[in-house]
Design a protein around this motif. Structure first.
Motif, PDB file in Angstrom:
ATOM      1  N   ILE A 271      10.583   7.417   1.568  1.00 31.89           N
ATOM      2  CA  ILE A 271       9.867   5.712   1.329  1.00 31.89           C
ATOM      3  C   ILE A 271      10.467   5.284   1.288  1.00 31.89           C
ATOM      4  CG2 ILE A 271      10.104   5.090  -1.426  1.00 31.89           C
ATOM      5  CD1 ILE A 271       8.755   7.824  -1.897  1.00 31.89           C
ATOM      6  N   PHE A 272      12.171   5.576   1.466  1.00 27.48           N
ATOM      7  CA  PHE A 272      13.291   4.240   1.471  1.00 27.48           C
ATOM      8  C   PHE A 272      13.635   3.798   3.146  1.00 27.48           C
ATOM      9  CE2 PHE A 272      13.656   5.599  -3.460  1.00 27.48           C
ATOM     10  CZ  PHE A 272      13.965   4.553  -3.761  1.00 27.48           C
TER      11      PHE A 272
ATOM     12  N   ASP B 111       3.951  -3.115  11.100  1.00 26.08           N
ATOM     13  CA  ASP B 111       3.752  -1.846  11.512  1.00 26.08           C
ATOM     14  C   ASP B 111       2.000  -1.534  10.805  1.00 26.08           C
ATOM     15  OD1 ASP B 111       5.108  -0.920  13.600  1.00 26.08           O
ATOM     16  OD2 ASP B 111       6.716  -0.485  12.114  1.00 26.08           O
ATOM     17  N   SER B 112       2.230   0.189  10.748  1.00 28.64           N
ATOM     18  CA  SER B 112       1.055  -0.008   9.705  1.00 28.64           C
ATOM     19  C   SER B 112       0.994   0.182   8.119  1.00 28.64           C
ATOM     20  CB  SER B 112       0.041   0.933  10.419  1.00 28.64           C
ATOM     21  OG  SER B 112       1.371   2.634  10.461  1.00 28.64           O
ATOM     22  N   ASP B 113       0.402   0.389   7.281  1.00 24.77           N
ATOM     23  CA  ASP B 113       0.756   0.638   5.810  1.00 24.77           C
ATOM     24  C   ASP B 113       1.703   1.947   6.121  1.00 24.77           C
ATOM     25  OD1 ASP B 113      -0.589  -1.782   5.444  1.00 24.77           O
ATOM     26  OD2 ASP B 113      -2.141  -0.784   4.870  1.00 24.77           O
ATOM     27  N   PHE B 114       2.292   2.227   4.376  1.00 26.55           N
ATOM     28  CA  PHE B 114       3.247   3.220   4.351  1.00 26.55           C
ATOM     29  C   PHE B 114       2.244   4.393   3.543  1.00 26.55           C
ATOM     30  CE2 PHE B 114       5.548   5.750   1.190  1.00 26.55           C
ATOM     31  CZ  PHE B 114       6.491   6.211   1.700  1.00 26.55           C
ATOM     32  N   ARG B 115       2.045   5.602   4.189  1.00 30.83           N
ATOM     33  CA  ARG B 115       1.957   6.471   4.583  1.00 30.83           C
ATOM     34  C   ARG B 115       2.462   7.882   4.290  1.00 30.83           C
ATOM     35  NH1 ARG B 115      -2.034   4.387   2.809  1.00 30.83           N
ATOM     36  NH2 ARG B 115      -3.959   4.162   4.156  1.00 30.83           N
ATOM     37  N   LEU B 116       2.937   8.916   2.926  1.00 33.58           N
ATOM     38  CA  LEU B 116       4.198   9.620   2.716  1.00 33.58           C
ATOM     39  C   LEU B 116       3.549  10.849   4.256  1.00 33.58           C
ATOM     40  CD1 LEU B 116       6.702  10.144   1.437  1.00 33.58           C
ATOM     41  CD2 LEU B 116       5.332  10.901  -0.603  1.00 33.58           C
ATOM     42  N   GLU B 117       2.523  11.491   4.196  1.00 30.00           N
ATOM     43  CA  GLU B 117       2.058  12.686   4.465  1.00 30.00           C
ATOM     44  C   GLU B 117       0.021  12.056   5.160  1.00 30.00           C
ATOM     45  OE1 GLU B 117       0.378  15.506   1.181  1.00 30.00           O
ATOM     46  OE2 GLU B 117       2.365  15.944   1.136  1.00 30.00           O
ATOM     47  N   GLY B 118       0.075  12.571   6.453  1.00 27.60           N
ATOM     48  CA  GLY B 118      -0.390  12.391   7.685  1.00 27.60           C
ATOM     49  C   GLY B 118      -0.320  11.854   8.441  1.00 27.60           C
TER      50      GLY B 118
ATOM     51  N   LEU C 248       8.710  -0.126 -10.221  1.00 29.83           N
ATOM     52  CA  LEU C 248       7.168   0.571 -10.331  1.00 29.83           C
ATOM     53  C   LEU C 248       7.738   2.309  -9.777  1.00 29.83           C
ATOM     54  CD1 LEU C 248       4.613  -1.690 -10.627  1.00 29.83           C
ATOM     55  CD2 LEU C 248       5.776  -0.070 -13.021  1.00 29.83           C
ATOM     56  N   ILE C 249       8.003   1.884  -8.514  1.00 25.21           N
ATOM     57  CA  ILE C 249       8.373   3.025  -7.802  1.00 25.21           C
ATOM     58  C   ILE C 249       9.561   3.657  -8.120  1.00 25.21           C
ATOM     59  CG2 ILE C 249       9.150   3.380  -5.154  1.00 25.21           C
ATOM     60  CD1 ILE C 249       8.078   0.840  -4.206  1.00 25.21           C
TER      61      ILE C 249
ATOM     62  N   LEU D  86      10.649   0.908   2.311  1.00 23.74           N
ATOM     63  CA  LEU D  86      11.116   0.191   2.055  1.00 23.74           C
ATOM     64  C   LEU D  86      12.273  -1.035   2.945  1.00 23.74           C
ATOM     65  CD1 LEU D  86      11.052   1.159  -1.568  1.00 23.74           C
ATOM     66  CD2 LEU D  86       9.123  -0.067  -0.685  1.00 23.74           C
ATOM     67  N   GLN D  87      13.467  -0.121   3.808  1.00 28.62           N
ATOM     68  CA  GLN D  87      14.067  -0.540   4.269  1.00 28.62           C
ATOM     69  C   GLN D  87      14.178  -1.188   5.145  1.00 28.62           C
ATOM     70  OE1 GLN D  87      17.595  -1.256   2.706  1.00 28.62           O
ATOM     71  NE2 GLN D  87      17.490  -2.675   4.222  1.00 28.62           N
ATOM     72  N   LYS D  88      13.361  -0.953   5.893  1.00 27.76           N
ATOM     73  CA  LYS D  88      12.394  -1.366   7.155  1.00 27.76           C
ATOM     74  C   LYS D  88      11.961  -2.389   7.385  1.00 27.76           C
ATOM     75  CE  LYS D  88       9.768   0.600  11.013  1.00 27.76           C
ATOM     76  NZ  LYS D  88       8.823   0.668  11.904  1.00 27.76           N
ATOM     77  N   GLU D  89      11.292  -2.352   6.494  1.00 29.77           N
ATOM     78  CA  GLU D  89       9.852  -4.445   5.449  1.00 29.77           C
ATOM     79  C   GLU D  89      11.369  -5.238   5.679  1.00 29.77           C
ATOM     80  OE1 GLU D  89       6.932  -4.524   6.706  1.00 29.77           O
ATOM     81  OE2 GLU D  89       7.393  -3.125   7.304  1.00 29.77           O
ATOM     82  N   LEU D  90      12.161  -4.863   4.826  1.00 32.85           N
ATOM     83  CA  LEU D  90      12.482  -5.730   3.906  1.00 32.85           C
ATOM     84  C   LEU D  90      14.082  -6.296   5.427  1.00 32.85           C
ATOM     85  CD1 LEU D  90      14.829  -4.417   1.349  1.00 32.85           C
ATOM     86  CD2 LEU D  90      13.136  -6.125   1.359  1.00 32.85           C
ATOM     87  N   GLU D  91      14.660  -5.564   6.549  1.00 35.25           N
ATOM     88  CA  GLU D  91      14.970  -5.335   7.738  1.00 35.25           C
ATOM     89  C   GLU D  91      13.616  -6.951   8.648  1.00 35.25           C
ATOM     90  OE1 GLU D  91      16.171  -1.935   9.085  1.00 35.25           O
ATOM     91  OE2 GLU D  91      17.755  -2.351   7.868  1.00 35.25           O
TER      92      GLU D  91
END
Length: 75
Positions: A45-46, A68-75, A25-26, A49-54
């Motif tokens: 974004i990637f 870590d905290s949830d992903f945020r693109l901005e802010g 979906l991404i 994602l890569q950090k969480e996979l590792e």
């Protein structure tokens, strides 16, 4: 012991399939006629994602890295 294995298999299949679906979906967001994004957005974004996979992989090898905290693109 078989019950633990059976539960692991059930959970991992459901969670991995859900993760694969969400990653697809991404990928759908790459449609430039429907969405506007920058190359920096794509890198963020990637990278996330890569950090969480590792981090997930390292937990299977005995490392217990923090969360870590949830992903945020901005802010």
């Amino acid at each position: 012991m078989r019950d633990k294995r059976r539960k692991f298999v059930e959970l991992v299949e459901n969670r991995v399939n859900r993760a694969i679906k969400d990653i697809r979906l991404i990928g759908n967001l790459a449609n430039r006629s429907a969405y506007e994004y920058s190359e920096e957005d794509v890198r963020k974004i990637f990278r996330a994602l890569q950090k969480e996979l590792e981090a997930a992989k390292s937990r299977f090898t005995g490392d217990s890295g923090g969360r870590d905290s949830d992903f945020r693109l901005e802010g």
